[in-house]
Design an enzyme around this catalytic site. Sequence first.
Site, PDB file in Angstrom:
ATOM      1  N   LYS A 125       0.807  -1.000  -0.121  1.00 26.13           N
ATOM      2  CA  LYS A 125      -0.095   0.002   0.126  1.00 26.13           C
ATOM      3  C   LYS A 125       0.879   1.283  -0.021  1.00 26.13           C
ATOM      4  CE  LYS A 125      -3.275   2.526   2.632  1.00 26.13           C
ATOM      5  NZ  LYS A 125      -4.059   2.779   3.814  1.00 26.13           N
ATOM      6  N   GLU A 146      10.812  -4.754   3.882  1.00 27.27           N
ATOM      7  CA  GLU A 146      10.824  -5.956   3.535  1.00 27.27           C
ATOM      8  C   GLU A 146      10.550  -6.212   2.104  1.00 27.27           C
ATOM      9  OE1 GLU A 146       9.483  -4.777   6.172  1.00 27.27           O
ATOM     10  OE2 GLU A 146       9.596  -6.081   7.839  1.00 27.27           O
ATOM     11  N   GLY A 169      -4.298  -1.664   5.470  1.00 28.57           N
ATOM     12  CA  GLY A 169      -3.672  -2.813   5.021  1.00 28.57           C
ATOM     13  C   GLY A 169      -4.268  -4.106   5.255  1.00 28.57           C
ATOM     14  N   ARG A 170      -4.547  -4.359   6.383  1.00 27.53           N
ATOM     15  CA  ARG A 170      -4.859  -5.610   7.046  1.00 27.53           C
ATOM     16  C   ARG A 170      -6.594  -5.865   6.417  1.00 27.53           C
ATOM     17  NH1 ARG A 170      -3.784  -2.352  10.601  1.00 27.53           N
ATOM     18  NH2 ARG A 170      -5.402  -1.263  12.302  1.00 27.53           N
ATOM     19  N   GLU A 214      -3.445  -5.963  15.378  1.00 29.80           N
ATOM     20  CA  GLU A 214      -3.134  -4.804  15.027  1.00 29.80           C
ATOM     21  C   GLU A 214      -4.337  -3.789  15.058  1.00 29.80           C
ATOM     22  OE1 GLU A 214      -1.500  -4.001  10.673  1.00 29.80           O
ATOM     23  OE2 GLU A 214       0.195  -4.220  11.711  1.00 29.80           O
ATOM     24  N   HIS A 271      -3.273 -32.237  19.056  1.00 29.79           N
ATOM     25  CA  HIS A 271      -1.769 -33.147  19.395  1.00 29.79           C
ATOM     26  C   HIS A 271      -0.712 -32.170  19.566  1.00 29.79           C
ATOM     27  CE1 HIS A 271      -4.027 -36.496  17.868  1.00 29.79           C
ATOM     28  NE2 HIS A 271      -4.313 -36.022  17.036  1.00 29.79           N
ATOM     29  N   LYS A 308      10.065  -0.073  13.745  1.00 34.46           N
ATOM     30  CA  LYS A 308      10.639   0.246  12.245  1.00 34.46           C
ATOM     31  C   LYS A 308      11.695   1.324  12.448  1.00 34.46           C
ATOM     32  CE  LYS A 308       6.566  -0.729   9.395  1.00 34.46           C
ATOM     33  NZ  LYS A 308       5.449  -0.037   8.561  1.00 34.46           N
TER      34      LYS A 308
HETATM   35  O1  F6P Z   1       3.283  -3.663   9.775  1.00 35.91           O
HETATM   36  C1  F6P Z   1       2.482  -2.561   9.472  1.00 35.91           C
HETATM   37  C2  F6P Z   1       1.996  -2.425   8.100  1.00 35.91           C
HETATM   38  O2  F6P Z   1       1.653  -1.299   7.820  1.00 35.91           O
HETATM   39  C3  F6P Z   1       0.608  -3.184   8.044  1.00 35.91           C
HETATM   40  O3  F6P Z   1      -0.295  -2.736   8.782  1.00 35.91           O
HETATM   41  C4  F6P Z   1       0.752  -3.470   6.563  1.00 35.91           C
HETATM   42  O4  F6P Z   1      -0.359  -4.491   6.297  1.00 35.91           O
HETATM   43  C5  F6P Z   1       1.913  -3.764   6.268  1.00 35.91           C
HETATM   44  O5  F6P Z   1       2.835  -3.147   7.138  1.00 35.91           O
HETATM   45  C6  F6P Z   1       2.384  -3.761   4.792  1.00 35.91           C
HETATM   46  O6  F6P Z   1       2.422  -2.341   4.473  1.00 35.91           O
HETATM   47  P1  F6P Z   1       2.592  -1.943   2.983  1.00 35.91           P
HETATM   48  O7  F6P Z   1       1.400  -2.654   2.136  1.00 35.91           O
HETATM   49  O8  F6P Z   1       2.503  -0.477   2.945  1.00 35.91           O
HETATM   50  O9  F6P Z   1       3.739  -2.400   2.433  1.00 35.91           O
END
Ligand code: F6P
Length: 556
Positions: A209, A215, A270-271, A356, A387, A514
């Site tokens: 987003k 990452e 995002g979620r 979150e 289990h 972060k």
């Molecule tokens: O970990 C925080 C967060 O902002 C989440 O809310 C989100 O889904 C994820 O990182 C990934 O964010 P993006 O879609 O901006 O890469």
Amino acid sequence: MNTGTRPAGNPIDKSPTWLALRKHRDAIKRSSLEQLFHSQPGRGANFSASGGPVYLNYSKNLVSEETLQLLVELADSAELTRAIEDLFNGQPVNNTERRAALHTALRGSATRDESIGRFVSQTLERMAAFSRGLRDGSITSSTGKPFKTLVNIGIGGSDLGPRLAINAFPDLDKEGLTIHFAANIDSGDLQQTLQSCTPETTLFMVSSKSFSTLETLHNAQAARRWLSDAGVAQACQHHHFAIATANPEAAQKWGASADRIFPLGEWVGGRYSLWSAIGLPVMAGLGETAFTALLNGAREMDNHFREAPFASNLPVVHGLLAIWQRNFLGYHSQAVLPYIHGLALLPCYLQQLVMESLGKSVRRDGTALDIDTGAVVWGEEGTNGQHSFHQLLLQGTETVPVDFIITQSPHCEIDAHRHLVANCLAQSRALMQGRSRDQAFRELLDKGFSQAVAKNLALHQVVTGNRPSNTLILDDLSPRSLGALLAFYEHSVYVQSTIWDINPFDQWGVELGKNLSREIYDALNATGKNQATAMIGDKATDALLERLLPSHPKKN
Ligand code: F6P
């Protein structure tokens, strides 16, 4: 503009209904689930509700008609009806970021802003055309070959939803397109994924987003290197990337072609973004029909949430029960146990959605809460969990309320499904009924143990019982049912956040880690131990850096 902020000095935990619920809790705690069933023979069927393809039975909770009535009153005093309308109407319910949270508009639920409706349908049309092109082979790689694999690079909400949906339906027609996921910055994740991919026929879907997530950008760069190493010239690499983002400018700067950038609005959390362009891998992998069914299932739940009276409204009842368990019965965690292999990733998905969203300590107006908020969510597919951790559910000192999930029509081979149903029902029965010392003693005698051994062993075999659970029955395992189930949990989260008066759509806490990691990363790149520790200066981290860093820095 309605930001949903409640007037100060009116906290829910000081309301007459909250106080009445506390009193009621003290009374009902003196009874047990077994007694409640005994005194209310119709309870098993009555304490249930349905919405679209989802049925919820909540009879195995320590609640009576009075509890439910008080909880509904609580919802009324928290102005839940208004809050629901604010959500659907695009009010800035994400007040700290001054945004709406219009995930419901992505699945066609009406909103007042027509431009949002147009944006949603235009994006869906572009997604559909692109998916069709990938599936029929008319969209090709840099060498003109049809793509065989799509690797989604994204994390959190840009990974978990699509991964769950793809994992849920391995048998749906994939038209020769295999979908993979890489999320972690640990290079092992992408490397392992790429082992089964061929550069010439691989499309990377970079889902972010913000288009600024460490990452994801790191892995996207690694994907470029992988293509370069395979001889795909940099100038041709844009053929191998599609992007889903709310920051198209950054994606274009990064080198993506404008016609392969699929936008999502800032008004999607995002979620909550599976339903947006972030869902493109799902559409490409399972087809347009399946993706539409997923959206339709979610919309059915939206309509139910908006229209059903609170007492028979699935997300409302579920959310209110979560409040009851957390704030009145004092339970700290919540287990989600799908007895459906296809939903193995559901607990993981819900961890982000619930924790979150509800991991907050201040109200919408910034004042501190005096009551607990979001519970820890965890779980595993059944019967695997039986289990490993069910021992704690049954005999541990903590009570953990459980959501059991099962399908009505078999989603797998018939006999296996019967075993799943039997185990699912048996676990909630065992949690509720338990086993008394006397029962255990007699069973041991029947097995031929001596009185003395049976007496001792029985002490270890007592299962206290009286432990709560919900049972969710899905009509089937289909995209429609999955859509409805996920929307059900989204709305349950919204109900809880409304009662607590917290913002479920921001995640400021995540930013702190972060920022600190950037600082430590810079310190790790410093020329020596002393320089690194001088850059940090907190004794605990310095001690760990001392241990981690070589005395003499390596020369690059
Ligand atoms: O970990 C925080 C967060 O902002 C989440 O809310 C989100 O889904 C994820 O990182 C990934 O964010 P993006 O879609 O901006 O890469």
